[in-house]
Design an enzyme around this catalytic site. Structure first.
Site, PDB file in Angstrom:
ATOM      1  N   TYR A 155       0.838  -1.206   0.000  1.00 51.46           N
ATOM      2  CA  TYR A 155       0.000   0.000   0.000  1.00 51.46           C
ATOM      3  C   TYR A 155       0.879   1.265   0.000  1.00 51.46           C
ATOM      4  O   TYR A 155       0.657   2.190  -0.781  1.00 51.46           O
ATOM      5  CB  TYR A 155      -0.898  -0.037   1.236  1.00 51.46           C
ATOM      6  CG  TYR A 155      -1.884   1.111   1.342  1.00 51.46           C
ATOM      7  CD1 TYR A 155      -3.033   1.139   0.567  1.00 51.46           C
ATOM      8  CD2 TYR A 155      -1.670   2.160   2.239  1.00 51.46           C
ATOM      9  CE1 TYR A 155      -3.943   2.184   0.671  1.00 51.46           C
ATOM     10  CE2 TYR A 155      -2.564   3.205   2.360  1.00 51.46           C
ATOM     11  CZ  TYR A 155      -3.713   3.217   1.572  1.00 51.46           C
ATOM     12  OH  TYR A 155      -4.608   4.259   1.681  1.00 51.46           O
ATOM     13  N   LYS A 159       1.109   4.188  -2.847  1.00 54.66           N
ATOM     14  CA  LYS A 159       0.759   5.583  -2.545  1.00 54.66           C
ATOM     15  C   LYS A 159       1.957   6.515  -2.734  1.00 54.66           C
ATOM     16  O   LYS A 159       1.794   7.692  -3.074  1.00 54.66           O
ATOM     17  CB  LYS A 159       0.205   5.683  -1.120  1.00 54.66           C
ATOM     18  CG  LYS A 159      -1.139   4.945  -0.928  1.00 54.66           C
ATOM     19  CD  LYS A 159      -2.225   5.530  -1.798  1.00 54.66           C
ATOM     20  CE  LYS A 159      -3.588   4.906  -1.579  1.00 54.66           C
ATOM     21  NZ  LYS A 159      -4.619   5.465  -2.467  1.00 54.66           N
TER      22      LYS A 159
HETATM   23  P1  NAP Z   1     -13.443   2.508   0.749  1.00 56.63           P
HETATM   24  O1  NAP Z   1     -14.491   2.998   1.677  1.00 56.63           O
HETATM   25  O2  NAP Z   1     -12.932   1.125   0.890  1.00 56.63           O
HETATM   26  O3  NAP Z   1     -13.982   2.706  -0.753  1.00 56.63           O
HETATM   27  C1  NAP Z   1     -13.199   2.307  -1.832  1.00 56.63           C
HETATM   28  C2  NAP Z   1     -13.927   2.628  -3.114  1.00 56.63           C
HETATM   29  O4  NAP Z   1     -13.069   2.218  -4.193  1.00 56.63           O
HETATM   30  C3  NAP Z   1     -15.237   1.871  -3.278  1.00 56.63           C
HETATM   31  O5  NAP Z   1     -16.166   2.701  -3.932  1.00 56.63           O
HETATM   32  C4  NAP Z   1     -14.849   0.697  -4.174  1.00 56.63           C
HETATM   33  O6  NAP Z   1     -15.898   0.233  -5.021  1.00 56.63           O
HETATM   34  C5  NAP Z   1     -13.796   1.346  -5.045  1.00 56.63           C
HETATM   35  N1  NAP Z   1     -12.894   0.376  -5.653  1.00 56.63           N
HETATM   36  C6  NAP Z   1     -12.126  -0.562  -5.068  1.00 56.63           C
HETATM   37  N2  NAP Z   1     -11.450  -1.261  -5.997  1.00 56.63           N
HETATM   38  C7  NAP Z   1     -11.817  -0.745  -7.195  1.00 56.63           C
HETATM   39  C8  NAP Z   1     -11.481  -1.029  -8.546  1.00 56.63           C
HETATM   40  N3  NAP Z   1     -10.618  -2.005  -8.866  1.00 56.63           N
HETATM   41  N4  NAP Z   1     -12.055  -0.295  -9.519  1.00 56.63           N
HETATM   42  C9  NAP Z   1     -12.946   0.685  -9.236  1.00 56.63           C
HETATM   43  N5  NAP Z   1     -13.291   1.010  -7.991  1.00 56.63           N
HETATM   44  C10 NAP Z   1     -12.739   0.297  -6.981  1.00 56.63           C
HETATM   45  O7  NAP Z   1     -12.136   3.455   0.772  1.00 56.63           O
HETATM   46  P2  NAP Z   1     -11.928   4.924   1.380  1.00 56.63           P
HETATM   47  O8  NAP Z   1     -11.526   4.789   2.787  1.00 56.63           O
HETATM   48  O9  NAP Z   1     -13.062   5.799   1.020  1.00 56.63           O
HETATM   49  O10 NAP Z   1     -10.612   5.371   0.571  1.00 56.63           O
HETATM   50  C11 NAP Z   1     -10.680   6.087  -0.655  1.00 56.63           C
HETATM   51  C12 NAP Z   1      -9.257   6.443  -1.074  1.00 56.63           C
HETATM   52  O11 NAP Z   1      -8.621   7.191  -0.052  1.00 56.63           O
HETATM   53  C13 NAP Z   1      -8.352   5.231  -1.307  1.00 56.63           C
HETATM   54  O12 NAP Z   1      -7.485   5.477  -2.394  1.00 56.63           O
HETATM   55  C14 NAP Z   1      -7.580   5.122  -0.019  1.00 56.63           C
HETATM   56  O13 NAP Z   1      -6.350   4.459  -0.185  1.00 56.63           O
HETATM   57  C15 NAP Z   1      -7.405   6.577   0.325  1.00 56.63           C
HETATM   58  N6  NAP Z   1      -7.146   6.825   1.746  1.00 56.63           N
HETATM   59  C16 NAP Z   1      -8.078   6.493   2.698  1.00 56.63           C
HETATM   60  C17 NAP Z   1      -7.782   6.749   4.043  1.00 56.63           C
HETATM   61  C18 NAP Z   1      -8.772   6.434   5.145  1.00 56.63           C
HETATM   62  O14 NAP Z   1      -8.421   6.608   6.319  1.00 56.63           O
HETATM   63  N7  NAP Z   1      -9.980   5.994   4.854  1.00 56.63           N
HETATM   64  C19 NAP Z   1      -6.564   7.333   4.392  1.00 56.63           C
HETATM   65  C20 NAP Z   1      -5.665   7.648   3.398  1.00 56.63           C
HETATM   66  C21 NAP Z   1      -5.963   7.406   2.073  1.00 56.63           C
HETATM   67  P3  NAP Z   1     -16.715  -1.137  -4.682  1.00 56.63           P
HETATM   68  O15 NAP Z   1     -17.560  -0.777  -3.493  1.00 56.63           O
HETATM   69  O16 NAP Z   1     -17.541  -1.400  -5.885  1.00 56.63           O
HETATM   70  O17 NAP Z   1     -15.672  -2.173  -4.383  1.00 56.63           O
END
Ligand code: NAP
Length: 248
Positions: A155, A159
């Protein structure tokens, strides 16, 4: 209405941060094309929610890790909405384990969904943005990409790769008025973190200078800034949205 008249693609918006970005962009007047991989029902619900007050939005099933999907997504969005001004590469996954236990499959999958996805969609949208001499590309990285994290080598590498990609695209396309920036969220509280042990989560909050986890809206607000003309002189930068967790 900072995004009035702008057409945006947001990947991975069926839940979490992507969903919040989609809602905020609609509130700022943008037309939103969003993607998901498997959450069909949630996507249909979101499309309804975004369009209920006259907003223009459409969900597309598209695997961000696949180049062919990115190409047909761009074609479909152009057919539906005519042009593309903003891309938010948000789709991302984790598959955490110590390196000693990490399989090649775990490495490849995380790199492909998180990093190759940025290459796929940015490349697919390029001709449209070059022709328009306009574009804002926002890549969602993570503080883990800046700092590294034990148990997240795949990861963190994906990133960190996003940051190098972002800077290179900014240098390559600045002369064509196409901007490219990254956002590095810290600990953002979503449905996923709501299921974790409350004491552990409180410990994380206490360690953050602003003494709280971030909200998806905190990240969406940074996206509005980078997507809008408010940031027209900002490119090649990483905006850490992390409550002060990192200061460099
Ligand atoms: P999340 O709730 O797990 O949502 C992930 C989203 O990405 C879902 O809509 C999922 O769709 C979609 N997805 C996954 N694999 C995919 C693929 N192969 N093609 C198209 N869509 C795909 O994640 P989140 O926490 O909102 O995170 C969003 C972004 O922010 C990510 O890049 C994550 O690394 C980054 N981030 C998050 C955090 C945090 O604390 N949450 C911190 C730093 C960075 P499905 O539902 O259809 O699978």
């Amino acid at each position: 209405m900072l995004l009035q008249g702008k057409i945006a693609i947001i990947t991975g918006a069926s839940r979490g941060i992507g969903k919040s970005i989609a809602k905020s962009f609609i509130a700022q007047g943008a037309t939103v094309a969003f993607t998901y991989r498997s959450s069909e029902e949630k996507a249909i619900e979101l499309e309804k929610e975004l369009t209920v007050n006259g907003g223009k939005a459409k969900g597309f099933k598209s695997d961000a890790s696949k180049m062919a999907d990115a190409e047909s997504l761009v074609k479909d969005v152009l057919e539906a909405f005519g042009t593309i001004d903003i891309v938010v590469n948000n789709a991302g996954i984790t598959d955490d384990t110590l390196l000693i236990r990490m399989s090649e499959e775990q490495w490849d999958r995380v790199i492909n969904v998180n990093l190759k996805s940025c290459f796929n969609l940015t490349k697919a949208v390029l001709k449209t943005m070059l022709k328009a001499r306009f574009g804002s590309i926002i890549n969602i990285s993570s503080v883990v990409g800046v700092q590294g994290n034990a148990g997240q080598a795949n990861y963190a590498a994906s990133k960190a790769g996003i940051l190098g990609f972002t800077k290179s695209i900014a240098l390559e396309l600045g002369s064509r008025n196409i901007r490219c920036n990254a956002i590095a969220p810290g600990f953002i509280e979503t449905e996923m973190t709501a299921k974790l042990d409350p004491d552990t989560v409180q410990g994380w909050r206490n360690a953050i200078p602003l003494k709280r986890g971030g909200t998806p809206e905190d990240v969406a607000n940074a996206c509005i800034f980078l997507a809008s003309d408010m940031s027209s002189y900002v490119t090649g930068q990483t905006l850490n949205v992390c409550g002060g967790m990192i200061t460099a």
